[in-house]
Write an enzyme that holds these catalytic residues in place. Structure first.
Site, PDB file in Angstrom:
ATOM      1  N   ASP A 199       0.828  -1.211   0.000  1.00  0.00           N
ATOM      2  CA  ASP A 199       0.000   0.000   0.000  1.00  0.00           C
ATOM      3  C   ASP A 199       0.862   1.261   0.000  1.00  0.00           C
ATOM      4  OD1 ASP A 199      -2.308   1.439   0.022  1.00  0.00           O
ATOM      5  OD2 ASP A 199      -2.784   1.091   2.127  1.00  0.00           O
ATOM      6  N   GLY A 200       0.346   2.301  -0.631  1.00  0.00           N
ATOM      7  CA  GLY A 200       0.988   3.621  -0.547  1.00  0.00           C
ATOM      8  C   GLY A 200       1.566   4.134  -1.852  1.00  0.00           C
ATOM      9  N   ASN A 201       1.308   3.432  -2.946  1.00  0.00           N
ATOM     10  CA  ASN A 201       1.866   3.883  -4.230  1.00  0.00           C
ATOM     11  C   ASN A 201       1.330   5.260  -4.623  1.00  0.00           C
ATOM     12  OD1 ASN A 201       3.038   1.407  -4.318  1.00  0.00           O
ATOM     13  ND2 ASN A 201       1.790   0.573  -5.971  1.00  0.00           N
ATOM     14  N   GLY A 202       0.016   5.441  -4.431  1.00  0.00           N
ATOM     15  CA  GLY A 202      -0.609   6.707  -4.816  1.00  0.00           C
ATOM     16  C   GLY A 202      -0.046   7.870  -4.010  1.00  0.00           C
ATOM     17  N   HIS A 232       2.759   3.344  -8.838  1.00  0.00           N
ATOM     18  CA  HIS A 232       2.676   1.901  -9.132  1.00  0.00           C
ATOM     19  C   HIS A 232       3.955   1.439  -9.836  1.00  0.00           C
ATOM     20  CE1 HIS A 232      -1.367   2.009  -7.744  1.00  0.00           C
ATOM     21  NE2 HIS A 232      -1.857   2.674  -8.770  1.00  0.00           N
ATOM     22  N   THR A 269     -10.870  -7.004  -5.579  1.00  0.00           N
ATOM     23  CA  THR A 269     -12.170  -6.964  -6.268  1.00  0.00           C
ATOM     24  C   THR A 269     -12.791  -5.574  -6.117  1.00  0.00           C
ATOM     25  OG1 THR A 269     -13.061  -8.017  -4.277  1.00  0.00           O
ATOM     26  CG2 THR A 269     -12.747  -9.435  -6.185  1.00  0.00           C
ATOM     27  N   TRP A 319     -11.832  -2.127  -8.840  1.00  0.00           N
ATOM     28  CA  TRP A 319     -12.550  -1.704 -10.056  1.00  0.00           C
ATOM     29  C   TRP A 319     -13.213  -0.354  -9.857  1.00  0.00           C
ATOM     30  CZ3 TRP A 319     -11.289  -4.433 -14.160  1.00  0.00           C
ATOM     31  CH2 TRP A 319     -10.940  -5.772 -14.009  1.00  0.00           C
ATOM     32  N   ARG A 344     -11.807   2.258  -8.889  1.00  0.00           N
ATOM     33  CA  ARG A 344     -10.876   3.355  -9.220  1.00  0.00           C
ATOM     34  C   ARG A 344     -11.210   3.915 -10.607  1.00  0.00           C
ATOM     35  NH1 ARG A 344      -5.134   2.162  -6.281  1.00  0.00           N
ATOM     36  NH2 ARG A 344      -6.090   1.653  -4.296  1.00  0.00           N
ATOM     37  N   LEU A 401      10.306 -20.690  -3.233  1.00  0.00           N
ATOM     38  CA  LEU A 401       9.218 -19.842  -2.721  1.00  0.00           C
ATOM     39  C   LEU A 401       7.952 -19.985  -3.572  1.00  0.00           C
ATOM     40  CD1 LEU A 401       8.462 -17.360  -0.819  1.00  0.00           C
ATOM     41  CD2 LEU A 401       9.081 -15.928  -2.777  1.00  0.00           C
ATOM     42  N   ARG A 447       1.371  -4.969   6.243  1.00  0.00           N
ATOM     43  CA  ARG A 447       0.831  -3.904   5.401  1.00  0.00           C
ATOM     44  C   ARG A 447       1.711  -2.674   5.523  1.00  0.00           C
ATOM     45  NH1 ARG A 447      -5.354  -2.460   4.261  1.00  0.00           N
ATOM     46  NH2 ARG A 447      -4.985  -0.740   2.827  1.00  0.00           N
TER      47      ARG A 447
HETATM   48  C1  FPP Z   1      -1.711   0.074  -3.696  1.00  0.00           C
HETATM   49  O1  FPP Z   1      -1.343   1.433  -3.671  1.00  0.00           O
HETATM   50  C2  FPP Z   1      -1.045  -0.706  -4.758  1.00  0.00           C
HETATM   51  C3  FPP Z   1      -1.656  -1.299  -5.824  1.00  0.00           C
HETATM   52  C4  FPP Z   1      -3.101  -1.182  -6.052  1.00  0.00           C
HETATM   53  C5  FPP Z   1      -0.922  -2.102  -6.837  1.00  0.00           C
HETATM   54  C6  FPP Z   1       0.351  -2.741  -6.395  1.00  0.00           C
HETATM   55  C7  FPP Z   1       0.901  -3.722  -7.370  1.00  0.00           C
HETATM   56  C8  FPP Z   1       2.205  -3.947  -7.566  1.00  0.00           C
HETATM   57  C9  FPP Z   1       3.239  -3.177  -6.830  1.00  0.00           C
HETATM   58  C10 FPP Z   1       2.733  -5.018  -8.502  1.00  0.00           C
HETATM   59  C11 FPP Z   1       1.723  -5.825  -9.276  1.00  0.00           C
HETATM   60  C12 FPP Z   1       2.412  -6.859 -10.019  1.00  0.00           C
HETATM   61  C13 FPP Z   1       1.915  -8.019 -10.539  1.00  0.00           C
HETATM   62  C14 FPP Z   1       2.861  -8.933 -11.168  1.00  0.00           C
HETATM   63  C15 FPP Z   1       0.502  -8.421 -10.526  1.00  0.00           C
HETATM   64  P1  FPP Z   1      -2.481   2.534  -3.639  1.00  0.00           P
HETATM   65  O2  FPP Z   1      -2.778   2.934  -5.055  1.00  0.00           O
HETATM   66  O3  FPP Z   1      -3.675   2.027  -2.899  1.00  0.00           O
HETATM   67  O4  FPP Z   1      -1.796   3.694  -2.846  1.00  0.00           O
HETATM   68  P2  FPP Z   1      -2.522   4.828  -1.969  1.00  0.00           P
HETATM   69  O5  FPP Z   1      -3.217   4.134  -0.846  1.00  0.00           O
HETATM   70  O6  FPP Z   1      -1.385   5.675  -1.502  1.00  0.00           O
HETATM   71  O7  FPP Z   1      -3.457   5.558  -2.886  1.00  0.00           O
END
Ligand code: FPP
Length: 269
Positions: free
Chosen positions: A31-34, A48, A77, A80, A82, A142, A218
């Site tokens: 979590d936390g990409n955004g 991402h 699930t 979607w 977003r 793994l 998490r």
């Molecule tokens: C959540 O951050 C992250 C995701 C929704 C996607 C993460 C996926 C990957 C890092 C790799 C996927 C790879 C494969 C092979 C399937 P967020 O967007 O919820 O962040 P935020 O809470 O800060 O908005």
């Protein structure tokens, strides 16, 4: 011949823990990409993109720590909901990460599996997931489960349906009549009885997507399960770290494992 992941660039080495102190199954909510992207004035998709390296790092760290199962929440699930453009990005991104990383993971003896609903998922993503699973099916290291279009409640419902369906198909009415035509009320009652008896904690545990989770980790400071492996995490130790996913590397996983190893698990005893 399987290769070992290269060491972390800092030279950090995996903590020296007895094998029984290492979780068998680690579940990760990445979590936390955004937020990572927002802090830099970048579009969410850049967060991402930056998270890909963290995933590779954590797989490497799990192998070094001798974790047997690693499950990562790539798309829920609920995701979607977003924006269509972010959903589109995440589908294409998953497909690309799989295509580009599967050979590396294969060389590390990782067996890739996936969990989630096929319904609604892009066919090209399903194909990439199936291909990666096929390529790595003979690996013995793994077990990496990519949870894509995954929901924990859905996993439980699907498991229960599978158990009940199997019990119904194996049922033979005492009267010898077919279940659909000419079955007696007694047969129907016996069928219900058989189906009810088939539904146990063990039978569901055997049918859900993964084994029980030991460590549920998490990132990003959020402290929620968010419908991830909720059946399997019934007795998991929860570890939350404040780092945003793209800032994570294998040392953060190891910190989580060290915290896990210091917990006393009681399973209600
Ligand atoms: C959540 O951050 C992250 C995701 C929704 C996607 C993460 C996926 C990957 C890092 C790799 C996927 C790879 C494969 C092979 C399937 P967020 O967007 O919820 O962040 P935020 O809470 O800060 O908005």
């Amino acid at each position: 011949m399987a290769q070992t992941p290269p060491p972390h660039r800092s030279g950090a080495v995996v903590p020296d823990l007895p094998l029984e102190a290492v979780p068998n199954h680690v579940a990760v909510v990445m979590d936390g990409n955004g937020r990572w992207a927002r802090q830099r004035g970048l579009p969410r998709t850049e967060g991402h993109r930056a998270g890909e390296e963290a995933l590779v790092e954590v797989v490497a760290g799990a192998i070094e720590a001798k974790v047997r199962w690693l499950s990562v929440y790539a798309f829920s699930t609920e995701n979607w909901k977003r924006s269509p453009s972010e959903v589109r990005f995440l589908m294409g991104y998953s497909r690309r990460v799989l295509r580009q990383r599967r050979d590396l993971f294969n060389s590390w003896n990782v067996r890739i599996g996936w969990a989630g609903q096929r319904q609604r998922l892009w066919p090209s993503v399903i194909k990439e997931l199936d291909d990666a699973a096929h390529l790595t099916r003979g690996n013995t290291g793994l077990n990496l489960t990519l949870c894509v279009n995954y929901g924990g409640r859905d996993d439980i419902v699907a498991a229960a349906r599978a158990v009940l369906g199997e019990a119904a198909r194996q049922f033979s009415p005492a009267s010898g009549k077919s279940q659909t035509r000419g079955a007696s009320p007694g047969d129907a009652a016996a069928l219900v009885e058989t189906m009810m008896a088939s539904l146990t904690e063990d039978s569901i545990s055997q049918r859900v997507a993964t084994p029980d989770v030991d460590l549920f980790w998490r990132t990003s400071g959020e402290q929620r399960l968010s419908n991830f492996l909720i059946w399997q995490a019934a007795y998991a130790e929860l570890v939350f770290s404040d780092k945003l996913w793209p800032d994570v590397d294998r040392r953060d996983l190891w910190d989580g494992i060290v915290q896990y190893s210091s917990r006393q698990r009681r399973y209600g005893a």
